[in-house]
Design a protein around this motif. Structure first.
Motif, mmCIF file in Angstrom:
data_model
loop_
_atom_site.group_PDB
_atom_site.id
_atom_site.type_symbol
_atom_site.label_atom_id
_atom_site.label_comp_id
_atom_site.label_asym_id
_atom_site.label_seq_id
_atom_site.Cartn_x
_atom_site.Cartn_y
_atom_site.Cartn_z
ATOM 1 N N UNK A 170 0.808 -1.143 0.000
ATOM 2 C CA UNK A 170 -0.059 -0.080 -0.038
ATOM 3 C C UNK A 170 0.894 1.127 -0.092
ATOM 4 N N UNK A 171 0.191 2.210 -0.453
ATOM 5 C CA UNK A 171 0.963 3.697 -0.647
ATOM 6 C C UNK A 171 0.052 4.706 -0.093
ATOM 7 N N UNK A 172 0.431 5.563 0.781
ATOM 8 C CA UNK A 172 -0.333 6.691 1.236
ATOM 9 C C UNK A 172 0.210 7.871 1.087
ATOM 10 N N UNK A 173 -0.320 9.168 0.474
ATOM 11 C CA UNK A 173 -0.010 10.386 0.050
ATOM 12 C C UNK A 173 -0.747 11.432 1.026
ATOM 13 N N UNK A 174 -0.185 12.265 1.950
ATOM 14 C CA UNK A 174 -0.714 13.163 2.485
ATOM 15 C C UNK A 174 -0.352 14.621 2.127
ATOM 16 N N UNK A 175 -1.052 15.185 1.170
ATOM 17 C CA UNK A 175 -0.716 16.582 0.738
ATOM 18 C C UNK A 175 0.555 16.567 -0.042
#
Length: 325
Positions: A170-175
């Motif tokens: 999984x990958x998570x991008x915040x801003x």
């Protein structure tokens, strides 16, 4: 020969200086181990810290979450601001906090945008080396690795997922800004302002890992349109289509709009737009830089998203008669 010798000496001094800088950081408060280390790769040498939850057995292997800080932050800043270690202690996973070298970027930003010069992919390769080192030395499970980041860290997290999709669940991008929207420092400013769209390239031979996008609609640093563009580009690369958006609010926290992109009944991308959030880690620790405690708990959202992918991975393995452990 003398030039080579001088370069080797300078390189050794630089590595020693980086190691001393990393080791000087006091551990964040809380139980567990805060271990300093270094990794070398095509992008040079980078220091890092690993958080190990309490009472980890010598032969135990745990999921690994890589957390990439934003500009102007250290690994310790990011750990304290996100409170991810507290979640890791409860849910039992490792956290790797790489730290950018100020000589590579004076603002401490990961160079996600330097595709033209090759520096972005070189840094990504060095981060993969850090992951390998942590899996080998500290009990990380190579089959259960996820990556998340804030701002420049979000751009680098997405670049890692795009360039080495087989390495991440999984990958998570915040801003952050999706890969391909910029290819140099100059074009990065235009991309952050929302004037350039991402370009992920041809559909990869290996499917992209599921993506979580968190974006505040009051962000004055990274234009909010970047969140939607990142989600759509990632979804289109995997043939996923958006479902109807849902409005959610937890207690008195800032409300959010959640859009899931699905393919064949499986969620490939989740886009979370947070009303009233600026360029900060949502729901972070009070009085930490680049955090907003009013927002929904981004750390819980990130780990919840990762945990769902791990459960899906385990279910798929069980159905095929394999083991993920």
């Amino acid at each position: 020969m003398r030039a080579l010798a001088r370069a080797a000496i300078q390189g050794g001094r630089r590595m020693a200086g980086q190691l001393q800088s990393v080791m000087r950081q006091r551990p964040p408060p809380g139980p567990g181990e805060w271990i300093a280390g270094m990794a070398a790769g095509p992008g040079g040498v980078r220091g890092f810290h690993v958080y190990r939850p309490p009472d980890m057995a010598p032969d135990e292997r745990l999921p690994l979450l890589v957390m990439l800080h934003g500009c102007g932050q250290t690994a310790r800043d990011f750990a304290i601001g996100t409170r991810m270690n507290r979640l890791a202690a409860r849910e039992r996973f490792l956290v790797l906090y790489p730290e950018q070298d100020l000589l590579a970027n004076p603002q401490g930003c990961w160079n996600w945008f330097e595709l033209r010069s090759g520096q972005a992919l070189a840094e990504a390769a060095t981060l993969l080396s850090a992951i390998d080192r942590v899996c080998m030395a500290h009990g990380g499970d190579r089959a259960r690795v996820a990556v998340a980041g804030l701002s420049a860290g979000a751009g680098m997290a997405a670049l890692l997922g795009l360039s080495a999709p087989e390495r991440f669940v999984a990958v998570a991008m915040h801003s952050g800004v999706a890969p391909g929207a910029a290819r140099s420092r100059h074009s990065a400013l235009a991309a952050m302002a929302g004037r350039r769209a991402p370009a992920l390239g041809a559909s990869p031979a290996v499917p992209l890992p599921p993506l979580l996008v968190l974006q505040g609609d009051a962000d004055a640093v990274v234009a909010p349109v970047n969140g939607e563009r990142a989600a759509r580009a990632w979804a289109e690369a995997g043939g996923a289509r958006p479902a109807a958006a849902q409005q959610r609010q937890r207690g008195q926290r800032l409300p959010m709009r959640v859009t899931a992109y699905r393919r064949r009944g499986r969620t490939q991308v989740v886009q979370v737009d947070i009303h009233g959030l600026g360029h900060d880690w949502s729901g972070g620790a009070t009085a930490s830089p680049f955090t907003d405690p009013r927002g929904p708990d981004a750390s819980a959202l990130v780990w919840g998203f990762v945990a769902r992918q791990l459960r899906r991975l385990q279910a798929d393995a069980a159905a095929s008669g394999q083991s993920t452990l």
